[in-house]
Design an enzyme around this catalytic site. Structure first.
Site, PDB file in Angstrom:
ATOM      1  N   LYS A  38      63.535  28.240  28.761  1.00 32.25           N
ATOM      2  CA  LYS A  38      62.873  27.996  30.046  1.00 32.25           C
ATOM      3  C   LYS A  38      63.387  28.972  31.091  1.00 32.25           C
ATOM      4  CE  LYS A  38      62.007  24.094  33.250  1.00 32.25           C
ATOM      5  NZ  LYS A  38      62.305  22.658  33.486  1.00 32.25           N
ATOM      6  N   SER A  51      58.582  19.700  34.209  1.00 32.09           N
ATOM      7  CA  SER A  51      58.453  21.111  34.535  1.00 32.09           C
ATOM      8  C   SER A  51      58.711  22.053  33.371  1.00 32.09           C
ATOM      9  CB  SER A  51      59.426  21.451  35.671  1.00 32.09           C
ATOM     10  OG  SER A  51      60.773  21.273  35.259  1.00 32.09           O
ATOM     11  N   SER A  67      61.312  16.048  33.146  1.00 34.30           N
ATOM     12  CA  SER A  67      60.840  17.411  32.896  1.00 34.30           C
ATOM     13  C   SER A  67      60.994  17.892  31.460  1.00 34.30           C
ATOM     14  CB  SER A  67      61.545  18.398  33.838  1.00 34.30           C
ATOM     15  OG  SER A  67      61.061  18.241  35.150  1.00 34.30           O
TER      16      SER A  67
END
Length: 553
Positions: A129, A208, A232
């Protein structure tokens, strides 16, 4: 936009970036037929062999194929890069490919050929990420504001390298981990554009860790690293049909990760199966002297706890009230999952109550505003030491970051604003402030009481629930349309949560979650693995442009 963005796209690449744009839903139907499945096909990635048909795209299967010489890390990595090149223009899961991915793969092949693999992930490509630092490029959290720095590897990235993993690419994400606007759209970032849901490209992947979930689901890589403050990891994992683990707070280091709240932030693994996620967790969950819980359990091989019979005699409490807002079809999935738990031998306590869990939201969010201002100011000061030689501006405080966004509003604020940034800036960011301390204490006590009560009262091994509602349509007018989510108890209490794919509504995945006490990852993984192996529910996505019309009737 300003010259800042132009200089990024021309002379300051994050690594090797793909175009940031909305997926073209009209051309994606052709893509779906060109790439019919998402399992990594070993036969087409390496020399054909008798093992090829029997080795799945699991981490264990890939490692086995490499060990016997039926697959090379280079061939696997090349296959992943080809899939990213083909599908990322519509999926938007990858924000940048690491330029030395094939060099890393060659190093893995050399280690394997010499009989000296460095670790348990030798030759396995991993998506990271883009709020997790990877040396050699920018770590942006999706924002061009951070393009001017080149920080070193995060602690967990150094762990991945030591284990022989290939850092394949940076995954797209909800910009600033979805903590910028009250009307944000999950999976969108200024730099990466919109991540789509691989089951229906007009649907949202949640966030996210959007690109991490969508990328694993679509076969870009076997594994991905996500991060979570509240939902997330588990929410996008549920929406994209993969396994996600939100570890116990303090199990996985946050050093080198763009912060939101050190009271709740954690990184965690995402994979297509429980076994894959367990393999990655075993690498990530190393003790970091700079950022680990005092009672960190040390190294654990989490794969050793996977047990198909773990649900026999296990006591599982069913948390139903969290998903009472769901439609009837989604709610029926919980009934089906409970039937499976019983069939697999569990003693089910149905329902259980998490007292006053609804009261956690307000103090949690108010505390997060303080924590974000404090944390991002500290992080931006730290980043200044790694500013590159370019003329790219690097904001030094949250106030400067807000100003940067305003100056670049036509692009950065094109989809939604920065109301949360402003609310955080309005606090003093002082984590010694009695007002803040009361907020965080209230949230933590409420959450821990809520989860401890049913576990102690009923002697539970885990609390079980649906993870979140099926994926909503991506909408830049109204923002995200989340009906329910069950991440908050684990997020605020610090307890671990594992989500596993289970059911489908109109072809859209819905996961189920196992929540347990601190450091109960071995037990939760065993339970989740038993459930996964018993139900065998996951379907690979086809990158369809939308839900089939008959599915809605």
């Amino acid at each position: 936009m300003t010259n800042l963005y132009r200089s990024y796209t021309v002379t300051q690449p994050l690594f090797n970036r793909y175009p940031a744009r909305m997926p073209d839903f009209q051309i994606s139907s052709e893509l779906a037929s060109e790439i019919p499945g998402t399992s990594i096909d070993i036969a087409s990635s390496s020399k054909a062999s008798s093992v090829a048909s029997s080795v799945a795209s699991s981490v264990a299967g890939l490692r086995q194929a490499m060990a016997v010489g039926d697959l090379t890390a280079t061939a696997l990595t090349q296959r992943c890069l080809e899939r990213i090149a083909a599908a990322n223009p519509v999926l938007g899961a990858v924000i940048a490919v690491t330029p030395d991915a094939l060099d890393q793969a060659a190093a893995s092949d050399a280690a394997l050929l010499a009989g000296r693999p460095r670790g348990a992930l030798e030759g396995i490509p991993v998506l990271v990420k883009d709020n997790v630092q990877v040396a050699g490029g920018a770590t942006t959290a999706g924002s061009p504001a951070l393009l001017g720095a080149r920080p070193p590897d995060a602690f967990i990235v150094s762990r991945l390298r030591a284990a022989g993993a290939i850092i394949l690419a940076k995954a797209n994400m909800s910009e600033w981990a979805n903590f910028r606007s009250t009307r944000s759209t999950s999976g969108w970032s200024t730099l990466g554009g919109q991540t789509a849901n691989p089951y229906a490209l007009d649907r949202n992947p949640s966030g996210s860790s959007s690109g991490s979930a969508a990328g694993v689901s679509a076969g870009f890589a076997p594994l991905a690293v996500g991060t979570e403050t509240d939902g997330s990891i588990v929410s996008p994992s549920s929406a994209c049909g993969v396994v996600g683990i939100k570890p116990t707070l303090g199990l996985v280091s946050r050093a080198g990760i763009v912060p939101l709240s050190l009271a709740q932030d954690t990184a965690g693994p995402m994979g297509a199966s429980v076994a894959d996620a367990a393999a990655l967790l075993s690498v990530l969950a190393a003790e970091d002297p700079a950022d680990s819980a005092i009672d960190h359990p040390g190294f654990i091989d989490y794969q050793a706890f996977l047990d198909e019979s773990a649900l026999e005699g296990a006591r599982i409490g069913i948390w139903r009230t969290a998903s009472t807002g769901a439609d009837a079809t989604t709610e029926a999935l919980l009934d089906g999952a409970v039937d499976w738990l019983r069939a697999l031998g569990a003693t089910v306590v149905d329902p259980v109550d998490l007292p006053d869990i609804d009261k956690v939201t307000e103090p949690e969010f108010d505390a997060l505003n303080y924590e974000f201002k404090h944390g991002i100011n500290v992080y931006l000061k730290y980043l200044s030491a790694y500013a590159g030689d370019s003329d790219l501006e690097l904001p030094g405080t949250l106030a400067e970051l807000i100003e940067y966004n305003e100056r670049n509003a036509p692009q950065v604020l094109a989809k939604f604003g920065q109301e949360i940034f402003r609310a955080a800036q309005a606090t003093n960011g002082d984590l010694a402030d009695p007002v803040y301390l009361e907020l965080r204490s209230a949230a933590r006590i409420l959450a821990r009481t809520a989860v401890e009560t049913p576990v102690l009262e009923h002697n539970l091994d885990a609390i079980f629930s649906l993870t979140a509602n099926p994926a909503w349509l991506t909408d830049y007018v109204l923002g995200d349309h989340s009906v329910f989510g069950t991440s908050r108890p684990g997020a605020v209490s610090g307890w671990p949560t594992i989500t596993v794919p289970f059911g489908y509504v109109c072809g859209l995945p819905v996961g189920v979650s196992f929540l347990g006490p601190r450091w109960s990852e071995p037990r939760l993984l065993a339970l989740a693995y038993a459930f996964e192996q018993g139900t065998q529910s996951r379907r690979v996505p086809a990158l369809l442009p939308t839900i089939a019309a008959h599915a809605l009737s």
